[in-house]
Design a protein around this motif. Sequence first.
Motif, PDB file in Angstrom:
ATOM      1  N   GLU A 709       0.831  -1.212   0.000  1.00  0.00           N
ATOM      2  CA  GLU A 709       0.000   0.000   0.000  1.00  0.00           C
ATOM      3  C   GLU A 709       0.861   1.256   0.000  1.00  0.00           C
ATOM      4  OE1 GLU A 709      -2.600  -0.280   3.274  1.00  0.00           O
ATOM      5  OE2 GLU A 709      -3.880  -1.860   2.384  1.00  0.00           O
ATOM      6  N   LYS A 710       1.930   1.205   0.770  1.00  0.00           N
ATOM      7  CA  LYS A 710       2.815   2.372   0.817  1.00  0.00           C
ATOM      8  C   LYS A 710       3.444   2.638  -0.547  1.00  0.00           C
ATOM      9  CE  LYS A 710       6.749   4.208   3.392  1.00  0.00           C
ATOM     10  NZ  LYS A 710       7.752   3.910   4.454  1.00  0.00           N
ATOM     11  N   ALA A 711       3.871   1.572  -1.218  1.00  0.00           N
ATOM     12  CA  ALA A 711       4.451   1.737  -2.554  1.00  0.00           C
ATOM     13  C   ALA A 711       3.420   2.270  -3.528  1.00  0.00           C
ATOM     14  CB  ALA A 711       5.010   0.394  -3.037  1.00  0.00           C
ATOM     15  N   LYS A 712       2.196   1.832  -3.389  1.00  0.00           N
ATOM     16  CA  LYS A 712       1.145   2.302  -4.286  1.00  0.00           C
ATOM     17  C   LYS A 712       0.871   3.792  -4.052  1.00  0.00           C
ATOM     18  CE  LYS A 712      -3.623   1.348  -5.618  1.00  0.00           C
ATOM     19  NZ  LYS A 712      -4.820   0.522  -5.362  1.00  0.00           N
ATOM     20  N   LEU A 713       0.804   4.215  -2.786  1.00  0.00           N
ATOM     21  CA  LEU A 713       0.566   5.620  -2.491  1.00  0.00           C
ATOM     22  C   LEU A 713       1.701   6.497  -3.013  1.00  0.00           C
ATOM     23  CD1 LEU A 713      -0.867   5.355   1.158  1.00  0.00           C
ATOM     24  CD2 LEU A 713      -2.133   5.888  -0.935  1.00  0.00           C
ATOM     25  N   TRP A 715       3.578   5.874  -5.557  1.00  0.00           N
ATOM     26  CA  TRP A 715       3.463   5.928  -7.029  1.00  0.00           C
ATOM     27  C   TRP A 715       2.374   6.900  -7.450  1.00  0.00           C
ATOM     28  CZ3 TRP A 715      -0.541   4.417 -10.348  1.00  0.00           C
ATOM     29  CH2 TRP A 715      -0.208   4.380 -11.709  1.00  0.00           C
ATOM     30  N   ILE A 716       1.244   6.907  -6.704  1.00  0.00           N
ATOM     31  CA  ILE A 716       0.163   7.841  -7.023  1.00  0.00           C
ATOM     32  C   ILE A 716       0.630   9.278  -6.806  1.00  0.00           C
ATOM     33  CG2 ILE A 716      -2.112   8.621  -6.277  1.00  0.00           C
ATOM     34  CD1 ILE A 716      -2.760   5.697  -5.655  1.00  0.00           C
ATOM     35  N   LYS A 717       1.379   9.474  -5.750  1.00  0.00           N
ATOM     36  CA  LYS A 717       1.877  10.805  -5.467  1.00  0.00           C
ATOM     37  C   LYS A 717       2.811  11.286  -6.568  1.00  0.00           C
ATOM     38  CE  LYS A 717       4.094  13.442  -1.779  1.00  0.00           C
ATOM     39  NZ  LYS A 717       4.725  13.381  -0.421  1.00  0.00           N
ATOM     40  N   GLN A 718       3.673  10.384  -7.031  1.00  0.00           N
ATOM     41  CA  GLN A 718       4.588  10.754  -8.128  1.00  0.00           C
ATOM     42  C   GLN A 718       3.814  11.086  -9.397  1.00  0.00           C
ATOM     43  OE1 GLN A 718       7.341   7.580  -8.580  1.00  0.00           O
ATOM     44  NE2 GLN A 718       8.400   7.966  -6.610  1.00  0.00           N
ATOM     45  N   GLN A 719       2.787  10.336  -9.678  1.00  0.00           N
ATOM     46  CA  GLN A 719       1.998  10.604 -10.871  1.00  0.00           C
ATOM     47  C   GLN A 719       1.261  11.928 -10.774  1.00  0.00           C
ATOM     48  OE1 GLN A 719       2.028   8.739 -13.672  1.00  0.00           O
ATOM     49  NE2 GLN A 719       3.578   7.440 -12.674  1.00  0.00           N
ATOM     50  N   GLN A 720       0.775  12.204  -9.558  1.00  0.00           N
ATOM     51  CA  GLN A 720       0.080  13.488  -9.388  1.00  0.00           C
ATOM     52  C   GLN A 720       1.041  14.664  -9.510  1.00  0.00           C
ATOM     53  OE1 GLN A 720      -1.880  13.118  -5.637  1.00  0.00           O
ATOM     54  NE2 GLN A 720      -3.601  11.872  -6.477  1.00  0.00           N
ATOM     55  N   GLU A 721       2.239  14.496  -8.998  1.00  0.00           N
ATOM     56  CA  GLU A 721       3.232  15.568  -9.136  1.00  0.00           C
ATOM     57  C   GLU A 721       3.590  15.818 -10.587  1.00  0.00           C
ATOM     58  OE1 GLU A 721       6.470  14.407  -6.768  1.00  0.00           O
ATOM     59  OE2 GLU A 721       5.519  14.905  -4.838  1.00  0.00           O
ATOM     60  N   GLY A 723       1.500  15.712 -12.895  1.00  0.00           N
ATOM     61  CA  GLY A 723       0.332  16.304 -13.530  1.00  0.00           C
ATOM     62  C   GLY A 723      -0.554  15.325 -14.234  1.00  0.00           C
ATOM     63  N   LYS A 724      -0.449  14.093 -13.913  1.00  0.00           N
ATOM     64  CA  LYS A 724      -1.285  13.075 -14.561  1.00  0.00           C
ATOM     65  C   LYS A 724      -2.466  12.759 -13.659  1.00  0.00           C
ATOM     66  CE  LYS A 724       2.501  10.885 -17.059  1.00  0.00           C
ATOM     67  NZ  LYS A 724       3.214   9.614 -17.314  1.00  0.00           N
ATOM     68  N   ASP A 725      -3.590  12.610 -14.347  1.00  0.00           N
ATOM     69  CA  ASP A 725      -4.793  12.223 -13.614  1.00  0.00           C
ATOM     70  C   ASP A 725      -4.832  10.705 -13.489  1.00  0.00           C
ATOM     71  OD1 ASP A 725      -5.517  14.854 -13.469  1.00  0.00           O
ATOM     72  OD2 ASP A 725      -6.738  14.764 -15.316  1.00  0.00           O
ATOM     73  N   ILE A 726      -5.124  10.280 -12.321  1.00  0.00           N
ATOM     74  CA  ILE A 726      -5.127   8.822 -12.055  1.00  0.00           C
ATOM     75  C   ILE A 726      -6.513   8.429 -11.606  1.00  0.00           C
ATOM     76  CG2 ILE A 726      -4.183   6.945 -10.652  1.00  0.00           C
ATOM     77  CD1 ILE A 726      -1.641   8.627 -10.414  1.00  0.00           C
ATOM     78  N   GLU A 727      -7.047   7.540 -12.359  1.00  0.00           N
ATOM     79  CA  GLU A 727      -8.335   6.988 -11.965  1.00  0.00           C
ATOM     80  C   GLU A 727      -8.106   5.733 -11.128  1.00  0.00           C
ATOM     81  OE1 GLU A 727     -10.611   6.208 -15.376  1.00  0.00           O
ATOM     82  OE2 GLU A 727     -10.748   8.316 -16.007  1.00  0.00           O
ATOM     83  N   GLU A 728      -8.592   5.813  -9.957  1.00  0.00           N
ATOM     84  CA  GLU A 728      -8.413   4.674  -9.061  1.00  0.00           C
ATOM     85  C   GLU A 728      -9.399   3.575  -9.427  1.00  0.00           C
ATOM     86  OE1 GLU A 728      -8.642   5.704  -5.022  1.00  0.00           O
ATOM     87  OE2 GLU A 728      -6.929   7.085  -5.070  1.00  0.00           O
ATOM     88  N   GLU A 729      -8.859   2.483  -9.840  1.00  0.00           N
ATOM     89  CA  GLU A 729      -9.679   1.327 -10.167  1.00  0.00           C
ATOM     90  C   GLU A 729      -9.514   0.283  -9.068  1.00  0.00           C
ATOM     91  OE1 GLU A 729      -8.517  -0.109 -13.920  1.00  0.00           O
ATOM     92  OE2 GLU A 729      -9.195   1.684 -15.024  1.00  0.00           O
TER      93      GLU A 729
END
Length: 1711
Positions: A709-713, A715-721, A723-729
């Motif tokens: 879970e920590k690795a996933k969070l 990765w999401i943070k890096q993607q948001q930085e 500027g990419k929109d991430i749809e949580e599936e």
Amino acid sequence: MGQVDTDRDLNTRFRPGSAVLRNTDHCVGAGKEDMPSPGEQEGADEKPAEGTQADPSGVQESRTSLPKESPTAEEQEEDVEEVESDTESIEDDLEEEDSAEVAPKAEKRPEKIEQKISETFFYNCEDVYSRPFVTEDSGIPINLLTLEHSFGYDCKRSVNLMVMDSQTLLYIAGNQVVLLDLKNESQSYLRSSSGGGIGFITAHPTKQYFAVGEKGEKPNLIIYDYPSLRPYRILRGGTEKAYVFGDFNRAGTLLASIGSSPDYMLTIWDWKQEKIVLRSKAFSQDVYRVTFSPDNEEQLTTVGVGHIRFWKMALTFSGLKLQGALGRFGKTSVTDIIGYVELPDGKVISGAEWGNLLLWEGGLIKVELCRAGHKPCHAGPITQLVLDEGELTTVGQDGFIRVWNFETIDAADCVDDTGLLEVEPMNELHVGRNVSLNFMSKVHDSGQPIWYAQDANGAIWKLDLTFSNMTRDPECLYTFHSGRIEAVSVSPVTYLMATTALDRSVRIYDFTSNRQLGEIQFKQGGTALTWAPRVVNPKGGLIAVGFEDGVVRIIEIYDPKGLAILRGRTNIGNAEMNLKQAFKPHTSAVTALAYERDGDVLATGSKDKTVFFFAVEDKYEPVGFICVPGPVQALQWSPPSHVESMLLILCENGFVLQVPAPVPEEQDTASTYQIKNLPTQYFHFYSIKSRIKLEEEIALREKKRQEKEKAKLEWIKQQQEMGKDIEEEPEEEPEEEPLPTLYIPEEPSPILCGFYSAPGKFWLSLGGYDSGFLYHCAFSSNQHQEDPEQRHDEPFEVIPIEDADDNPIHWISFGTSRLLMFCGMQNGALRVYALQDKDLSANTLKDYWSFNVHDNDYGQIRGICSSYDDRFLITCGGDGNIFTFNILSPEDVHKELKAKIPSPRSGLEMEKATEDIEDPNAYNIEEVKQKEEYERIMKEAEDKKSKKREELTALRQEFLFLLQKNQELPKHMQLHRDQYEMDHRIFEDLNRQTAQKIQLVEKELAWEHEKNLIGLQKLRNWFRSSLEFDTVIVHAIQSNHQISTYRLLALSEKYCQDKEHPSWRKTVLKRAWKKMEKKETVRETKHARIFEGEAEKLKKSEVRKPTARFIESKREQIRRIAEKSNEMKAKIMKRNAEWEKLYKSKPSDDYENPKDVQAIKEARENMGCYKLKTATDYRVPQHEHMNAEKKVMQLASLEVLINSLVINFDAELRVLRHKKLQLDVQMKYADLRYITWYEELLILKDVEKTENVLQGHVNTLRSEQEAMQSKLNSYLAQMEDRKSEIVKLRECKKALYASFQASLGENNKFAHFLTKVLKKKMKCTEKKVEREADEKDGSEWESDEESSLGSDEEDSRSEDEVFDVSVCPKNCDKALFQNTIQLREKRVDIQEALTKEKRVAANLRKEYNVLVKKAKAIEASLNTAERELDTFQWEKQQKFNELYVVVPLKLHQVEYFVNGEIPSDLSQALVFTNQSLEYLQKRIVDLRNEKIMQREMYKKAQQQHKQLIQDKKEMEINIRRLEEECNQLMMLKFGRMVDFEAVQAHSVNICLEELEVEIMQKEYEHSQELKEWEKRTLDLQQKLMMLTKENTRKLQQLNRFCLEKQQLETTLDSLKNDLGAEFQGPRTADIKEKARMESLLKHRAHDIALLREEISLLSRKDGCIREQLSLLTGKDGCLFLQPSSPQDSETLSEPFPVLTPCTVTNSPSVP
């Protein structure tokens, strides 16, 4: 930096157990894979001098420049397991079991020049030796413990003693090789490189090197230089787990090693180059030893469990192979082989478990050697055989060393079927009592050979085996404990330690001067030991020792110097031990001893589940004992820091108990020592390891989930930085594996050790499933549960121990300061934990110091003790080793320390020796108490019984007195006996109770009663029932003669059953059988005749008609009535005559029988007086008047009668005695004959199976021979038949050609043409047949015939072929041409028949030849089998001849004299019967007479021969004269010489005459056959005519039916269609009738076709119905006609019935 890392690696790489696997990066250092190979250091280690060592820095630099060494152990792991070498590492595949490949090559890589290791290369010692493991950053110094001395000796190893020179011995001690200097008794040590233990040591033949085979994962085999002890070579990859044994060849160039389970790999090394030459799996079970043959280095031998194997290094087409042949024991029992030796000629001699020697040759046992009387060579296994200076020396576990004659052993061979050969040793040496020798090693000291021997009972001996007058006695150099050390303890006041073991000894050591001070032996082995604390004995001179028989002995140690002054004896340097007290509190082995902290109580625990308490005084007095739920493992009293003094009891089965110290004054020991009211707290360990593992697994999975879970969070943070929109599936959760289930072992894990941590709390170490943790436990406050077994107590704290899952802690000990905790592991390792706060915690036990000291397989640590001042540490293990270590302490370690031996107590010299308990079955203290109590109770009971008896006696006397008084009274005043009974119910009740008791006793004794009855019956059966008659002795009256009957045993069941067998009856009752058989045959013949007569009557009666039988029965009835009437008339007439005679003989009324009158008269005269002699009216008769003279005469006559009876009896007795003597002689002869026959029976039983096999084989071959002979005879008969047929066919062929020549006539111009016509299609067939035919008979006829025909053919070919052979030429007689055609057809038929017969004959000849070969083979096999059977019978007879037959002889029967005297040796004499001797003497005379007669006959024959020769010459002259006259007469009469024999032979042609007779016979037979066929033809013609008429009638009837049908159809058509609805449409009856008529019409059409076919057949010229018409008879009597042409067969699918006349008349008419 690199150097620092290397030092850190050296400090941490040799961690034992699984820590090595975990810390791979640190452990695998220079000691293993990272250790530089010789090839890598060759350039850097060129040494200028022998003493210099390699530069470590140079080693480090060379690691990066040189390639790695050739294949490591990891690369060869799979090769070892499969006993095959991989193609990348070994040249060819290894052969299974019996062969091995050449040493492995390097892996396939770019070719390079192989570098050889320099002779001057050495490894660095520091890189090779293992070091202690210390946890990183723990701060524990690596030199925390330093090995000071080894006091033990692993004497149970098979080979654990090597002699390097006259002053140095090598042996293995745990993980060290000890080098013992015999001169100054100092020790030096070599550590193993892996820390896994040492498997073997062996010395190089030159003693310049020695090899050490280690144990562990991928162990090394290291070659050390001697005496420098530098590592010279390291051999890798030889086995998986451990080396067992190794041996150098005589030249020292090769080294052979054997691995242990699981691979058992045999490896041959080129050890100087560290290469494997050959290897193979030695066996599938334990292998003990391997050695090179000293005379042939290409041969090796391995031995082990139940096998011996002989190896050869053979050069094959695929390379050098290692081929092994397994030794076969044959008839000898399979045995484990330990000792053996190779002989110069290739034989091997080995020892057996039962002590004999086995001589092996060619893989088989040639002979088994034993001593005279079939005694074994040694009384136990032979552990070593040595061939030294032409003598064979054997070493046995019985303590004997025997020397044998080598030439006798080498040339030994079997002399009988037992396979044993008796030999005697030349010399023998008995080393000593209780000595068990395992191995010897030889060295020369000042030119004299000296042997050092390893004693498995714990000693090293120095032996002189010169066997001369100057031979020295065996000298015991050192003694040790034998086997594992059971207990060790140290003195609380000085540097002394005490040890005990199962070798029945207790020893005292001074571990500062490293010497043994004293030893004391007992009858049983020691199992527990503790040194009495200072509060008990301030001098520290008292120890308590527990033994395996339950005895506890108090032993005091003292310095004998103090007694020497008092008693005036010489001073003795060592300490002495004295038995102060011995008592037996237990029935099983004592396992724990513990003194209470104040020294008032001694507690002893045992395997008998009891703990005994003793009051510690000058004499230990028993206080009492308690029972515990399991065998006691350990006892520990609470430390002084606790308020109460409590005893912690650890049981093996998971129970822990806590009890207070019992107060002696409060215990009542009057009747028993068992303490029942002692407060006891129980703890029953319940396994929680599976729960711990489950919690760890849950925590691990939770940790992984959180990390994910920590690795996933992130990765999401890096993607948001970015500027990419991430749809949580929503992600699908992967299915997790199910969690492991909780497991509780069925049997509780054993408690190994434990100790107090706080009041009521304690730590435990367990084995089995629950190992790997230290459990902190506490006693529950709930102790009210009655059954401790039902308790389930769990620890409240758990500390995991690193690498202890399979290696639990067996012993825990603390120093006096409790700053260090010493742990003894199961694998022999010693761990030290530093306790900072003097308490245990997970952090405290995280860091530790570990060192493998004892053997890793069986060297589990049995005890750890530290000295009183914490300077030294002592460990003892299951491998028999005792090590002392120096503990690094702040004090000056170099200060010289000395142990002080306690002085003796005053008065010791005046005391008597303490009585010891030597009987292992003696009563223990409680049993003695119970016995005393029982005796006291029995004594009280006896006293009470005696008092009761006295009271009963007084009452009985009083009652008798009353009875006497009652008798003295008048009768009317006397009491009746029944009146004495006050209440009869009392007696009834007593009787009933008595009966019940009797019944109860009978029930209790029923089994014993039945047992005794069975025993009595068995005794009767054995001693009485087995006897027919017992011995009865009859003595003579007037002499000393006596006679006795035979003690005749009854025949056994076997012989009784044999009596019923026909063979017994034939042998024993032969005559009776013959008589009975004659009677039975006569009776059977009579019965047979009667039965035959009756059968004939019955047959006749059955043949007769019923009317005749009725008439015959009437006649028989009338005849019987007449006979009956006649019989009645005769009876009546006879009765009348008898009545008449009776009336005539009737006496008159006054008639008296004279006999009766005479009898009455005699009765009256002799009736006498029958009055009693005591009666008053008795009168003595006249003839009975008696006087002295008459009485004397009566006495004299009586004496004469007695004397005559006695004389007769004695005479009869002497006659019987004489007969008995004769019968004794016969019985003795019978006994001797019985013995001989019984021995023959044993021989016959032994050989019966072989004889049956041979006889069965012979019988089988004979039956096969008979069957083969019958087949040959049948084939011969068939061949003769074929031959006669061939002769007949050839005669027919000749006759055909003769008739053809006769038909041609003379000068026929078409002769050649007709001959060609006749010979058409004959060439190929005849030539082929002539080639194939094997028959030789008639070959001349064929050659003549072929030559004549061949010449005709040549003539016909030479002419021009003008005419066509298939057409009759013009002007040629057509009849002659047709005749030729017919003759040609006949010739073809004859030729085909001849060809067929010859082919059959040839096949028969081939089959006959094959059968002849088989018959010869069978005959040869039969001859061989018969010879084997004859040989076997001869051998059996030889065995019979070897039996001794006893023949009793008297002196007058002995006629064998030497120098006029009977010799003492009669072995050359011959026993012969007198009859045979007389016959031989008579035969000598007869032969002489025959010889004279033969000489006379020879003279007459010579004269006759001369006369015949003269007559022969005269006859020859006469014959020549007559021949000349005959020739002259033939010339005068015939004008030439004529052979009259030939003329007579050709005068009559017998063959021709026989053929003519045969032709006449054939013509007659053919004429008869023709007549039959003509008759049958006429019959068939008549039948055909009748059938034709019948068919004609049927056709006419069919015609009428057709006309009627036509008329009916016309009528039907004329009818109207509307006559009614019910008549509309076709009627069913009409349809069926129409179908029937159509079917009938078809049948009639078929009949017409058949009739036409018959007419056509009959209208042909030949009219042959037999050949072209087949009539088959059907089931209903009809004949079926088969179509003759293919067209008819196509139209007709089945035969149609043709009715015969009989069928027509009987069948119903067809509508």
